[in-house]
Design a protein around this motif. Structure first.
Motif, PDB file in Angstrom:
ATOM      1  N   ARG A 136       0.830  -1.198   0.000  1.00 48.07           N
ATOM      2  CA  ARG A 136       0.000   0.000   0.000  1.00 48.07           C
ATOM      3  C   ARG A 136       0.863   1.247   0.000  1.00 48.07           C
ATOM      4  NH1 ARG A 136      -3.971  -0.034   4.862  1.00 48.07           N
ATOM      5  NH2 ARG A 136      -4.245   2.038   3.989  1.00 48.07           N
ATOM      6  N   ASP A 137       0.218   2.382  -0.303  1.00 53.28           N
ATOM      7  CA  ASP A 137       0.928   3.656  -0.306  1.00 53.28           C
ATOM      8  C   ASP A 137       1.491   3.936   1.090  1.00 53.28           C
ATOM      9  OD1 ASP A 137       1.471   6.371  -1.627  1.00 53.28           O
ATOM     10  OD2 ASP A 137       0.411   6.922   0.208  1.00 53.28           O
ATOM     11  N   PRO A 138       2.781   4.275   1.183  1.00 51.54           N
ATOM     12  CA  PRO A 138       3.408   4.427   2.508  1.00 51.54           C
ATOM     13  C   PRO A 138       3.371   5.850   3.051  1.00 51.54           C
ATOM     14  CG  PRO A 138       5.101   4.485   0.845  1.00 51.54           C
ATOM     15  CD  PRO A 138       3.779   4.369   0.100  1.00 51.54           C
ATOM     16  N   GLY A 139       2.408   6.655   2.641  1.00 57.58           N
ATOM     17  CA  GLY A 139       2.386   8.044   3.079  1.00 57.58           C
ATOM     18  C   GLY A 139       2.319   8.196   4.584  1.00 57.58           C
ATOM     19  N   ALA A 140       1.391   7.480   5.225  1.00 55.23           N
ATOM     20  CA  ALA A 140       1.274   7.567   6.684  1.00 55.23           C
ATOM     21  C   ALA A 140       2.504   6.982   7.367  1.00 55.23           C
ATOM     22  CB  ALA A 140       0.013   6.832   7.143  1.00 55.23           C
ATOM     23  N   ALA A 141       3.063   5.914   6.801  1.00 53.76           N
ATOM     24  CA  ALA A 141       4.271   5.309   7.385  1.00 53.76           C
ATOM     25  C   ALA A 141       5.444   6.284   7.345  1.00 53.76           C
ATOM     26  CB  ALA A 141       4.612   4.016   6.646  1.00 53.76           C
ATOM     27  N   LEU A 142       5.582   7.017   6.253  1.00 59.15           N
ATOM     28  CA  LEU A 142       6.648   8.017   6.153  1.00 59.15           C
ATOM     29  C   LEU A 142       6.466   9.131   7.182  1.00 59.15           C
ATOM     30  CD1 LEU A 142       6.991   8.333   2.273  1.00 59.15           C
ATOM     31  CD2 LEU A 142       8.743   7.503   3.853  1.00 59.15           C
ATOM     32  N   ALA A 143       5.223   9.596   7.361  1.00 58.51           N
ATOM     33  CA  ALA A 143       4.954  10.640   8.339  1.00 58.51           C
ATOM     34  C   ALA A 143       5.255  10.158   9.753  1.00 58.51           C
ATOM     35  CB  ALA A 143       3.496  11.091   8.234  1.00 58.51           C
ATOM     36  N   SER A 144       4.884   8.925  10.041  1.00 57.16           N
ATOM     37  CA  SER A 144       5.164   8.357  11.360  1.00 57.16           C
ATOM     38  C   SER A 144       6.666   8.224  11.586  1.00 57.16           C
ATOM     39  CB  SER A 144       4.483   6.993  11.476  1.00 57.16           C
ATOM     40  OG  SER A 144       4.773   6.404  12.725  1.00 57.16           O
ATOM     41  N   PHE A 145       7.368   7.728  10.590  1.00 63.34           N
ATOM     42  CA  PHE A 145       8.824   7.562  10.706  1.00 63.34           C
ATOM     43  C   PHE A 145       9.505   8.901  10.947  1.00 63.34           C
ATOM     44  CE2 PHE A 145      13.135   7.016   9.155  1.00 63.34           C
ATOM     45  CZ  PHE A 145      13.483   5.768   9.630  1.00 63.34           C
ATOM     46  N   GLU A 146       9.050   9.936  10.268  1.00 61.56           N
ATOM     47  CA  GLU A 146       9.640  11.267  10.420  1.00 61.56           C
ATOM     48  C   GLU A 146       9.423  11.815  11.833  1.00 61.56           C
ATOM     49  OE1 GLU A 146       9.347  15.740   8.390  1.00 61.56           O
ATOM     50  OE2 GLU A 146       8.194  14.050   7.574  1.00 61.56           O
ATOM     51  N   SER A 147       8.219  11.628  12.383  1.00 60.84           N
ATOM     52  CA  SER A 147       7.940  12.124  13.735  1.00 60.84           C
ATOM     53  C   SER A 147       8.766  11.384  14.774  1.00 60.84           C
ATOM     54  CB  SER A 147       6.443  11.970  14.036  1.00 60.84           C
ATOM     55  OG  SER A 147       5.663  12.757  13.174  1.00 60.84           O
ATOM     56  N   PHE A 148       8.843  10.067  14.654  1.00 60.37           N
ATOM     57  CA  PHE A 148       9.643   9.289  15.593  1.00 60.37           C
ATOM     58  C   PHE A 148      11.132   9.628  15.468  1.00 60.37           C
ATOM     59  CE2 PHE A 148       6.171   5.854  15.511  1.00 60.37           C
ATOM     60  CZ  PHE A 148       5.600   6.363  16.661  1.00 60.37           C
ATOM     61  N   SER A 149      11.582   9.861  14.234  1.00 62.43           N
ATOM     62  CA  SER A 149      12.980  10.224  14.022  1.00 62.43           C
ATOM     63  C   SER A 149      13.312  11.555  14.677  1.00 62.43           C
ATOM     64  CB  SER A 149      13.275  10.277  12.519  1.00 62.43           C
ATOM     65  OG  SER A 149      14.603  10.658  12.280  1.00 62.43           O
ATOM     66  N   THR A 150      12.410  12.521  14.552  1.00 61.27           N
ATOM     67  CA  THR A 150      12.615  13.823  15.205  1.00 61.27           C
ATOM     68  C   THR A 150      12.663  13.668  16.723  1.00 61.27           C
ATOM     69  OG1 THR A 150      11.435  14.918  13.393  1.00 61.27           O
ATOM     70  CG2 THR A 150      11.709  16.161  15.442  1.00 61.27           C
ATOM     71  N   LEU A 151      11.783  12.826  17.242  1.00 64.80           N
ATOM     72  CA  LEU A 151      11.765  12.589  18.686  1.00 64.80           C
ATOM     73  C   LEU A 151      13.089  12.018  19.162  1.00 64.80           C
ATOM     74  CD1 LEU A 151      10.389  12.190  21.461  1.00 64.80           C
ATOM     75  CD2 LEU A 151       9.487  10.022  20.586  1.00 64.80           C
ATOM     76  N   LEU A 152      13.628  11.028  18.446  1.00 65.28           N
ATOM     77  CA  LEU A 152      14.880  10.391  18.868  1.00 65.28           C
ATOM     78  C   LEU A 152      16.073  11.322  18.708  1.00 65.28           C
ATOM     79  CD1 LEU A 152      14.433   6.775  17.442  1.00 65.28           C
ATOM     80  CD2 LEU A 152      14.300   7.510  19.823  1.00 65.28           C
ATOM     81  N   ASN A 153      16.068  12.138  17.668  1.00 61.36           N
ATOM     82  CA  ASN A 153      17.197  13.039  17.435  1.00 61.36           C
ATOM     83  C   ASN A 153      17.233  14.182  18.439  1.00 61.36           C
ATOM     84  OD1 ASN A 153      18.124  11.574  15.217  1.00 61.36           O
ATOM     85  ND2 ASN A 153      16.848  12.725  13.773  1.00 61.36           N
ATOM     86  N   ARG A 154      16.083  14.724  18.781  1.00 63.44           N
ATOM     87  CA  ARG A 154      16.042  15.887  19.671  1.00 63.44           C
ATOM     88  C   ARG A 154      15.948  15.507  21.142  1.00 63.44           C
ATOM     89  NH1 ARG A 154      12.027  20.245  16.578  1.00 63.44           N
ATOM     90  NH2 ARG A 154      13.158  20.269  14.585  1.00 63.44           N
TER      91      ARG A 154
END
Length: 308
Positions: A136-154
């Motif tokens: 399926r289209d991974p649009g929501a998965a990409l958005a989730s990955f980006e938010s979690f990545s920001t959380l871990l980096n900051r």
């Protein structure tokens, strides 16, 4: 004349008050801030999320600068999330992050935003049926990955970081598998350059995922079709060096007949040759071929020889 004026005034007053009689504009009672917040929290504890949303929205509208305003915005994200309103939850999280960039609980806003997108990608049927979500289209998965990545980096020391990291591993595997699906689709369409680029993206950016060997195989197959021998050999060498048990096959595009395509493979498909069980007389074989030419099949007759 005077009587007419009196009747008119009475009629106008009656019509003006009719709205209040039939439930027109009603003023909400002036509820104290503490009471509104307590009622919203009680609704959350009872899992009455729509009631909590209404209370928290009213709290924000009535007391935008009150002592519970910031906490109410956080609770509203949670209420939206549990009320299955992903767009509203994401918008509420973005608003909180924009208004309170240095808030002590901003990591919770990032976590809820990522969690909302993570669960948005999983429908009711996918939770209970064996549906492959990697196609399926991974649009929501990409958005989730980006938010979690920001959380871990900051905020690497956040209490939500361990769970976010586990979910990122799942999302990374899913995104890599999706890229391989797209690459294989391009291979079937003969778009070998696009297929090779998709495979290379997985190898370079989504390392340590189960889809890497499949991506290398796609690269080998695509470069082979393009005649890029050096790149094909390089992909093959990397694949077999790291995954020696991988069953690597050279890609061959299927050439389906018109009848096979029109009937979805039911008719017109090429049959595998059956090996002979005994020695065949060459003269007898030649006679059999001549006889087969003379005898037209039923399908050949009804199609006037177009397909045979």
């Amino acid at each position: 004349m005077r009587l007419v004026k009196i009747v008119s005034i009475i009629t106008l007053c009656t019509l003006a008050s009719a709205c209040s009689w039939f439930g027109g504009d009603k003023e909400l009672p002036d509820i104290p801030e503490q009471q509104l917040y307590d009622e919203a929290i009680s609704a959350l504890e009872r899992s009455e999320y729509q009631v909590a949303v209404d209370k928290l929205q009213l709290l924000e509208a009535r007391y935008p600068f009150g002592r519970y305003s910031e906490q109410a915005q956080l609770e509203l994200i949670y209420a939206y999330h549990n009320n299955y309103e992903p767009d509203a939850a994401s918008a509420a999280a973005d608003r909180f992050i924009r208004l309170h960039p240095s808030h002590e609980n901003i990591d919770y806003a990032y976590y809820l935003k990522g969690l909302t997108a993570f669960e948005q990608d999983r429908t009711f049927f996918e939770k209970y049926l064996p549906i492959d979500i990697t196609q399926r289209d991974p649009g929501a998965a990409l958005a989730s990955f980006e938010s979690f990545s920001t959380l871990l980096n900051r905020y690497p020391d956040s209490q939500y970081a361990p769970d976010a990291q586990k979910r990122m591993v799942f999302l990374k595997n899913r995104l890599a598998t999706y890229e391989v699906h797209v690459a294989r689709y391009y291979m079937k369409r003969g778009a070998f350059v696009a297929a090779a680029n998709r495979g290379r993206f997985v190898v370079e950016n989504l390392k340590e995922t189960p889809a890497v060997p499949d991506a290398l195989a796609v690269m080998f197959q695509a470069y082979t079709e393009l005649g890029m021998t050096d790149l094909a050999n390089s992909a093959q060498e990397v694949l077999l060096s790291n995954y020696p048990d991988y069953d690597l096959k050279t890609y061959r595009q299927e050439n389906k007949s018109l009848m096979e395509t029109a009937t979805f493979g039911l008719l017109g498909g090429a049959e595998e040759p059956v090996p002979p069980t005994r020695a065949i007389n060459p003269k007898a074989a030649e006679a059999a071929k001549e006889k087969a030419k003379q005898e037209r099949s039923f399908f050949d007759k009804i199609t006037f020889g177009v397909f045979e």
